[in-house]
Design an enzyme around this catalytic site. Sequence first.
Site, mmCIF file in Angstrom:
data_model
loop_
_atom_site.group_PDB
_atom_site.id
_atom_site.type_symbol
_atom_site.label_atom_id
_atom_site.label_comp_id
_atom_site.label_asym_id
_atom_site.label_seq_id
_atom_site.Cartn_x
_atom_site.Cartn_y
_atom_site.Cartn_z
ATOM 1 N N ASP A 37 44.593 -18.503 -21.263
ATOM 2 C CA ASP A 37 46.038 -18.733 -21.404
ATOM 3 C C ASP A 37 46.835 -17.930 -20.384
ATOM 4 O OD1 ASP A 37 45.409 -16.309 -22.607
ATOM 5 O OD2 ASP A 37 45.868 -16.978 -24.634
ATOM 6 N N ASN A 104 47.908 -13.131 -36.542
ATOM 7 C CA ASN A 104 48.419 -14.319 -37.249
ATOM 8 C C ASN A 104 47.422 -15.480 -37.212
ATOM 9 O OD1 ASN A 104 48.591 -15.173 -34.613
ATOM 10 N ND2 ASN A 104 50.740 -15.776 -34.687
ATOM 11 N N HIS A 106 46.041 -16.764 -34.471
ATOM 12 C CA HIS A 106 46.043 -17.637 -33.282
ATOM 13 C C HIS A 106 44.745 -17.457 -32.493
ATOM 14 C CE1 HIS A 106 48.271 -14.562 -30.470
ATOM 15 N NE2 HIS A 106 46.988 -14.319 -30.506
ATOM 16 N N GLU A 111 49.218 -21.216 -31.614
ATOM 17 C CA GLU A 111 49.913 -20.494 -32.684
ATOM 18 C C GLU A 111 49.901 -21.294 -33.992
ATOM 19 O OE1 GLU A 111 50.633 -17.471 -32.203
ATOM 20 O OE2 GLU A 111 52.302 -17.131 -30.835
HETATM 21 P P1 PGA Z 1 44.439 -8.446 -28.871
HETATM 22 O O1 PGA Z 1 44.948 -9.934 -28.893
HETATM 23 O O2 PGA Z 1 43.050 -8.500 -28.305
HETATM 24 O O3 PGA Z 1 45.361 -7.700 -27.941
HETATM 25 O O4 PGA Z 1 44.478 -7.950 -30.263
HETATM 26 C C1 PGA Z 1 44.063 -10.886 -29.398
HETATM 27 C C2 PGA Z 1 44.759 -12.215 -29.414
HETATM 28 O O5 PGA Z 1 45.991 -12.231 -29.536
HETATM 29 O O6 PGA Z 1 44.082 -13.241 -29.316
#
Ligand code: PGA
Length: 208
Positions: A37, A104, A106, A111
């Site tokens: 992404d 959350n 995602h 999302e």
């Molecule tokens: P993080 O993010 O590794 O910084 O916890 C993971 C994600 O949002 O997929």
Amino acid sequence: MLALPTGRTPLELYRELVARHARGGLDLSCATTFNLDEFVGVAGDDAGSFRAYLDRHLCSKVRLAQSHFLDGAAPDLDAECERYERALADAGGLDVALLGIGTNGHVAFNEPGAELSVGTTKVRLSRETRLANAAFFGDEPSRVPLEALTMGMGTILAARELVVMAFGASKREAVKRMLSGKVTTEHPASLLQLHPKVTLYLDAAAAP
Ligand code: PGA
């Protein structure tokens, strides 16, 4: 053919890959990578971009066959998503998608919501995700872009194998829902249960 995540979760993995590569025990010269992404409006040479993150932590330190990135500053974002899907297909599809999950639920920047996109697409980032990414933008959540480009859930689920990592107590609830035995677009990680070959790496704090 690897899909690669950014964020805090894979940092230790990238450090280990770089260390093994430096010792001569790991050859990645046949590996082609695709970032999962990118933020909309952020060019690849911007220090806050996910492209810059991956350059910093992996690409500049190991020899890879090729690295592909979504261009968040492309003038036509729909065309950019189509280009990425074509590049993935032309390269023969993903062998392994390395994934983190958001608090959350995602996956990449897919999302929670009423619908999820099958293919690579532009999404609106949730408040929670923008807060979690503030560190890339001088710890100012308001500077985190409102939108991002992300590989779609279908693109990710089409990988021949998934490797999912979640570390720390803040991920425990998301992991629990990911393994609930039910799928819902309100928790995108739950769709990973549909894939026949998933390896999940958790630390004790993230384990439900
Ligand atoms: P993080 O993010 O590794 O910084 O916890 C993971 C994600 O949002 O997929």
